[in-house]
Write a protein that holds these residues in place. Structure first.
Motif, PDB file in Angstrom:
ATOM      1  N   ARG A 225       0.861  -1.176   0.000  1.00 17.70           N
ATOM      2  CA  ARG A 225       0.000   0.000   0.000  1.00 17.70           C
ATOM      3  C   ARG A 225       0.895   1.223   0.000  1.00 17.70           C
ATOM      4  O   ARG A 225       2.071   1.170   0.379  1.00 17.70           O
ATOM      5  CB  ARG A 225      -0.904   0.019   1.241  1.00 17.70           C
ATOM      6  CG  ARG A 225      -0.160   0.105   2.559  1.00 17.70           C
ATOM      7  CD  ARG A 225      -1.064   0.274   3.764  1.00 17.70           C
ATOM      8  NE  ARG A 225      -0.297   0.309   5.002  1.00 17.70           N
ATOM      9  CZ  ARG A 225       0.307   1.403   5.470  1.00 17.70           C
ATOM     10  NH1 ARG A 225       0.234   2.542   4.798  1.00 17.70           N
ATOM     11  NH2 ARG A 225       0.987   1.354   6.606  1.00 17.70           N
ATOM     12  N   ASP A 226       0.329   2.340  -0.432  1.00 19.50           N
ATOM     13  CA  ASP A 226       1.065   3.598  -0.405  1.00 19.50           C
ATOM     14  C   ASP A 226       1.111   4.126   1.028  1.00 19.50           C
ATOM     15  O   ASP A 226       0.066   4.290   1.678  1.00 19.50           O
ATOM     16  CB  ASP A 226       0.395   4.620  -1.315  1.00 19.50           C
ATOM     17  CG  ASP A 226       0.497   4.245  -2.784  1.00 19.50           C
ATOM     18  OD1 ASP A 226       1.454   3.552  -3.146  1.00 19.50           O
ATOM     19  OD2 ASP A 226      -0.391   4.651  -3.563  1.00 19.50           O
ATOM     20  N   ALA A 227       2.308   4.390   1.504  1.00 23.86           N
ATOM     21  CA  ALA A 227       2.462   4.952   2.847  1.00 23.86           C
ATOM     22  C   ALA A 227       2.123   6.444   2.842  1.00 23.86           C
ATOM     23  O   ALA A 227       2.016   7.075   1.780  1.00 23.86           O
ATOM     24  CB  ALA A 227       3.888   4.724   3.348  1.00 23.86           C
ATOM     25  N   ASP A 228       1.959   7.002   4.005  1.00 25.27           N
ATOM     26  CA  ASP A 228       1.565   8.410   4.115  1.00 25.27           C
ATOM     27  C   ASP A 228       2.585   9.357   3.489  1.00 25.27           C
ATOM     28  O   ASP A 228       2.228  10.436   3.004  1.00 25.27           O
ATOM     29  CB  ASP A 228       1.354   8.784   5.589  1.00 25.27           C
ATOM     30  CG  ASP A 228       0.147   8.075   6.199  1.00 25.27           C
ATOM     31  OD1 ASP A 228      -0.724   7.637   5.430  1.00 25.27           O
ATOM     32  OD2 ASP A 228       0.101   7.967   7.444  1.00 25.27           O
ATOM     33  N   ASP A 229       3.855   8.972   3.508  1.00 29.73           N
ATOM     34  CA  ASP A 229       4.895   9.850   2.966  1.00 29.73           C
ATOM     35  C   ASP A 229       5.168   9.597   1.492  1.00 29.73           C
ATOM     36  O   ASP A 229       6.134  10.138   0.936  1.00 29.73           O
ATOM     37  CB  ASP A 229       6.191   9.699   3.773  1.00 29.73           C
ATOM     38  CG  ASP A 229       6.760   8.293   3.732  1.00 29.73           C
ATOM     39  OD1 ASP A 229       6.157   7.420   3.075  1.00 29.73           O
ATOM     40  OD2 ASP A 229       7.811   8.055   4.362  1.00 29.73           O
ATOM     41  N   GLY A 230       4.344   8.784   0.829  1.00 31.87           N
ATOM     42  CA  GLY A 230       4.503   8.534  -0.601  1.00 31.87           C
ATOM     43  C   GLY A 230       5.323   7.315  -0.937  1.00 31.87           C
ATOM     44  O   GLY A 230       5.347   6.885  -2.095  1.00 31.87           O
ATOM     45  N   ARG A 231       5.994   6.753   0.070  1.00 31.60           N
ATOM     46  CA  ARG A 231       6.755   5.535  -0.197  1.00 31.60           C
ATOM     47  C   ARG A 231       5.813   4.331  -0.222  1.00 31.60           C
ATOM     48  O   ARG A 231       4.593   4.474  -0.078  1.00 31.60           O
ATOM     49  CB  ARG A 231       7.840   5.358   0.867  1.00 31.60           C
ATOM     50  CG  ARG A 231       8.908   6.459   0.807  1.00 31.60           C
ATOM     51  CD  ARG A 231      10.053   6.175   1.770  1.00 31.60           C
ATOM     52  NE  ARG A 231       9.598   6.132   3.152  1.00 31.60           N
ATOM     53  CZ  ARG A 231      10.247   5.506   4.136  1.00 31.60           C
ATOM     54  NH1 ARG A 231      11.372   4.847   3.873  1.00 31.60           N
ATOM     55  NH2 ARG A 231       9.783   5.530   5.370  1.00 31.60           N
ATOM     56  N   LEU A 232       6.375   3.138  -0.416  1.00 33.10           N
ATOM     57  CA  LEU A 232       5.563   1.934  -0.544  1.00 33.10           C
ATOM     58  C   LEU A 232       5.775   1.034   0.668  1.00 33.10           C
ATOM     59  O   LEU A 232       6.908   0.661   0.984  1.00 33.10           O
ATOM     60  CB  LEU A 232       5.939   1.174  -1.819  1.00 33.10           C
ATOM     61  CG  LEU A 232       4.925   0.123  -2.298  1.00 33.10           C
ATOM     62  CD1 LEU A 232       3.638   0.796  -2.760  1.00 33.10           C
ATOM     63  CD2 LEU A 232       5.506  -0.713  -3.428  1.00 33.10           C
ATOM     64  N   ALA A 233       4.676   0.706   1.360  1.00 27.57           N
ATOM     65  CA  ALA A 233       4.735  -0.189   2.512  1.00 27.57           C
ATOM     66  C   ALA A 233       4.499  -1.616   2.040  1.00 27.57           C
ATOM     67  O   ALA A 233       3.489  -1.908   1.393  1.00 27.57           O
ATOM     68  CB  ALA A 233       3.682   0.212   3.536  1.00 27.57           C
ATOM     69  N   LEU A 234       5.439  -2.510   2.347  1.00 28.72           N
ATOM     70  CA  LEU A 234       5.360  -3.924   1.973  1.00 28.72           C
ATOM     71  C   LEU A 234       5.242  -4.771   3.230  1.00 28.72           C
ATOM     72  O   LEU A 234       6.047  -4.628   4.160  1.00 28.72           O
ATOM     73  CB  LEU A 234       6.617  -4.358   1.212  1.00 28.72           C
ATOM     74  CG  LEU A 234       6.740  -4.008  -0.266  1.00 28.72           C
ATOM     75  CD1 LEU A 234       8.110  -4.453  -0.776  1.00 28.72           C
ATOM     76  CD2 LEU A 234       5.647  -4.673  -1.078  1.00 28.72           C
ATOM     77  N   VAL A 235       4.277  -5.667   3.245  1.00 22.53           N
ATOM     78  CA  VAL A 235       4.136  -6.639   4.328  1.00 22.53           C
ATOM     79  C   VAL A 235       4.343  -8.018   3.715  1.00 22.53           C
ATOM     80  O   VAL A 235       3.634  -8.410   2.785  1.00 22.53           O
ATOM     81  CB  VAL A 235       2.758  -6.550   5.000  1.00 22.53           C
ATOM     82  CG1 VAL A 235       2.640  -7.621   6.077  1.00 22.53           C
ATOM     83  CG2 VAL A 235       2.547  -5.157   5.594  1.00 22.53           C
ATOM     84  N   LEU A 236       5.350  -8.737   4.237  1.00 16.08           N
ATOM     85  CA  LEU A 236       5.725 -10.034   3.688  1.00 16.08           C
ATOM     86  C   LEU A 236       5.565 -11.117   4.742  1.00 16.08           C
ATOM     87  O   LEU A 236       6.074 -10.987   5.860  1.00 16.08           O
ATOM     88  CB  LEU A 236       7.177 -10.009   3.188  1.00 16.08           C
ATOM     89  CG  LEU A 236       7.528  -8.915   2.168  1.00 16.08           C
ATOM     90  CD1 LEU A 236       9.007  -8.937   1.866  1.00 16.08           C
ATOM     91  CD2 LEU A 236       6.717  -9.111   0.892  1.00 16.08           C
ATOM     92  N   ARG A 237       4.881 -12.181   4.357  1.00 18.76           N
ATOM     93  CA  ARG A 237       4.710 -13.338   5.224  1.00 18.76           C
ATOM     94  C   ARG A 237       4.933 -14.595   4.392  1.00 18.76           C
ATOM     95  O   ARG A 237       4.869 -14.579   3.170  1.00 18.76           O
ATOM     96  CB  ARG A 237       3.304 -13.360   5.838  1.00 18.76           C
ATOM     97  CG  ARG A 237       2.987 -12.173   6.756  1.00 18.76           C
ATOM     98  CD  ARG A 237       3.828 -12.215   8.020  1.00 18.76           C
ATOM     99  NE  ARG A 237       3.466 -11.139   8.949  1.00 18.76           N
ATOM    100  CZ  ARG A 237       4.072  -9.964   8.980  1.00 18.76           C
ATOM    101  NH1 ARG A 237       5.073  -9.699   8.133  1.00 18.76           N
ATOM    102  NH2 ARG A 237       3.690  -9.045   9.855  1.00 18.76           N
ATOM    103  N   GLY A 238       5.184 -15.714   5.100  1.00 16.98           N
ATOM    104  CA  GLY A 238       5.385 -16.977   4.405  1.00 16.98           C
ATOM    105  C   GLY A 238       6.782 -17.507   4.593  1.00 16.98           C
ATOM    106  O   GLY A 238       7.487 -17.155   5.554  1.00 16.98           O
ATOM    107  N   SER A 239       7.213 -18.336   3.644  1.00 14.59           N
ATOM    108  CA  SER A 239       8.513 -19.004   3.804  1.00 14.59           C
ATOM    109  C   SER A 239       9.119 -19.336   2.452  1.00 14.59           C
ATOM    110  O   SER A 239       8.422 -19.402   1.425  1.00 14.59           O
ATOM    111  CB  SER A 239       8.333 -20.288   4.610  1.00 14.59           C
ATOM    112  OG  SER A 239       7.462 -21.183   3.918  1.00 14.59           O
ATOM    113  N   VAL A 240      10.437 -19.524   2.468  1.00 20.86           N
ATOM    114  CA  VAL A 240      11.169 -20.042   1.311  1.00 20.86           C
ATOM    115  C   VAL A 240      12.078 -21.156   1.804  1.00 20.86           C
ATOM    116  O   VAL A 240      12.603 -21.088   2.915  1.00 20.86           O
ATOM    117  CB  VAL A 240      11.999 -18.943   0.605  1.00 20.86           C
ATOM    118  CG1 VAL A 240      11.116 -17.953  -0.108  1.00 20.86           C
ATOM    119  CG2 VAL A 240      12.916 -18.226   1.586  1.00 20.86           C
ATOM    120  N   PRO A 241      12.251 -22.212   0.998  1.00 22.78           N
ATOM    121  CA  PRO A 241      13.100 -23.326   1.441  1.00 22.78           C
ATOM    122  C   PRO A 241      14.578 -22.992   1.289  1.00 22.78           C
ATOM    123  O   PRO A 241      14.976 -22.240   0.387  1.00 22.78           O
ATOM    124  CB  PRO A 241      12.691 -24.453   0.505  1.00 22.78           C
ATOM    125  CG  PRO A 241      12.265 -23.766  -0.746  1.00 22.78           C
ATOM    126  CD  PRO A 241      11.620 -22.478  -0.305  1.00 22.78           C
TER     127      PRO A 241
END
Length: 471
Positions: A225-241
């Motif tokens: 989502r777009d953060a308040d300051d114009g940057r991009l907020a990323l939320v990452l969940r899950g796993s990699v082997p």
């Protein structure tokens, strides 16, 4: 005995039927096209029109005046307008501007003029120009996108507000890597956190909950989502082997100008330029001298991404460049006006046409098959742009979006642009003849075919194959 009024009705009906049949059978080709269309049984949402390249006369049409959503066939208009108005050799520049004092630049302006091909490698080239001039530190990076207006999403793109795929990328006069970024997730030791790699990392606010597992497939759940300051907020969940090199996903950025600034921030550090290197969007100080510049490939080359590979981002950027060259700042609406003007110049009636964007993505554009055949015939008569226009289109059975279609026709004969949406299949372009002045311009627009896209695509190919056999 028939009543006079009823008898007259029967005679008129028979006459109408006879005239329609005569029109369909006025030539062997017309009859063949009518038969193919009738046997497909796809309904009245299908339009097809064919014009002779030699005479400019219509060979045959079915529902040629019905307004349709053209999907990516809108790019046929955008490319024709761009070549005609800007010229095949037109280029877009990107430059860095600033005053150097004792190896320091207080305000470095990164200014762009709508280059859709601008990539991180090009920014490295500009950064190297700076080091060659002795720049060792930069205090502020201004990203000047004032060549365009502030509307970062093209018209109709708001119809899928939650779409994060790169095909719906925002546009700005300074946009890097087609308004997209690569999210790369690298495994760590088993049980530990996975690493996240991002170019322009300070543009992102990352909440990384990814872990590393013993095995199994990668499972990356990402939201943005777009953060308040114009940057991009990323939320990452899950796993990699563990034991794999990592996984990568390309996604759209939210603010193309701000993203470009943070990518430049990283690159300056990579080439050894220090300083605070803060990032801001705006014109920056006026009157700064040029320190380095990059030129895009000529427009004729850039259009290959549009015609052969149906690149929405390139089409929308070029549309806005046309608008900017008409009057700054460039707007999509002003670029769409240029598209309408080129249709009028081709002899098409533009009163009923609706053009809102340059790529044809989503719902909004309305145009007819006859508009297309008039435009295509007109373009073919323009010797100054004919070769470049033909070259930008996909070749049936050879390359682009037609590489796996029309493989049964001679190579190089079909030059066309595809179009696909959930409810639309389109194909428009040329069937070239043995001599330069022979062949056909054609337009196929099928709307209302959700769930029958395969059948609609096959029908288009059958109709075009019939044109090839008749040339």
């Amino acid at each position: 005995m028939l009543r006079p009024t009823f008898a007259l009705f029967v005679l008129l009906a028979l006459g109408s039927f006879g005239s329609l049949r005569a029109e369909a059978q006025s030539s062997p080709l017309a009859g063949r096209l009518a038969d193919i269309l009738r046997q497909a049984e796809l309904g009245d949402g299908v339009s097809f029109a064919v014009t002779s390249l030699k005479t400019g006369r219509e060979v045959w049409a079915s529902r040629g005046d019905a307004l349709r959503n053209p999907a990516s066939n809108m790019k046929l208009v955008t490319a024709a307008a761009a070549l005609s108005e800007l010229g095949p050799g037109f280029t877009m520049s990107t430059g860095v501007y600033g005053h150097i004092e004792n190896g320091r630049v207080a305000d470095l302006v990164l200014r762009g003029y709508g280059d859709p091909s601008l990539a991180r490698g090009d920014l490295y080239e500009l950064a190297t120009d700076l080091t060659d001039r002795g720049v060792r530190a930069v205090d502020r990076i201004w990203v000047d996108g004032t060549y365009f207006d502030d509307q970062i999403l093209p018209p109709a793109f708001d119809q899928q507000p939650n779409e994060t795929a790169a095909f719906r990328a925002p546009i700005g006069a300074v946009t890097v890597d087609r308004g997209s970024f690569v999210l790369r997730v690298i495994p760590g030791d088993t049980g530990s956190a996975a690493r996240v790699l991002l170019a322009g990392e300070n543009y992102f606010e990352v909440d990384n909950g990814m872990t590393t597992t013993d095995g199994g497939p990668p499972n990356v759940i990402a939201s943005q989502r777009d953060a308040d300051d114009g940057r991009l907020a990323l939320v990452l969940r899950g796993s990699v082997p563990s034991g794999i090199l990592g996984v990568s996903y390309r996604r759209r950025v939210g603010n193309a100008l701000l993203h470009a600034g943070y990518v430049m921030q990283d690159i300056l550090e990579d080439v050894g330029i220090g300083g605070r290197r803060g990032v801001a969007v705006g014109a920056g100080p006026h009157g700064l001298p040029l320190l380095g510049s990059h030129e895009s490939e000529p427009l004729a080359q850039l259009l290959h991404r549009v015609g052969k590979w149906s690149d929405n981002f390139y089409a929308e950027m070029i549309l806005k460049v046309m608008g900017a060259e008409k009057r700054r700042p460039g707007t999509s609406a002003r670029g769409a006006e240029v598209n309408v003007e080129i249709l009028g110049r081709a002899g098409a009636d533009t009163e009923r046409v609706t053009i809102v964007n340059g790529s044809g993505l989503f719902d909004g554009n309305q145009i007819t098959a006859r508009h297309y055949t008039k435009l295509l015939h007109w373009v073919y008569q323009q010797e100054s742009i004919r070769a470049e226009y033909l070259a930008h289109l996909a070749i049936g059975g050879v390359d682009g979006t037609l590489r796996r279609r029309l493989q049964n026709v001679p190579a190089g004969v079909v030059r066309a642009k595809t179009g696909t949406l959930n409810d639309v299949i389109a194909l428009g372009g040329f069937v070239l003849g043995e001599a330069p002045d022979e062949g056909y311009a054609f337009s196929y627009l099928a709307n209302g075919i959700r769930g029958r896209q395969g059948a609609a695509r096959n029908l288009a190919d059958q109709l075009v194959t019939a044109l090839v056999e008749a040339r």
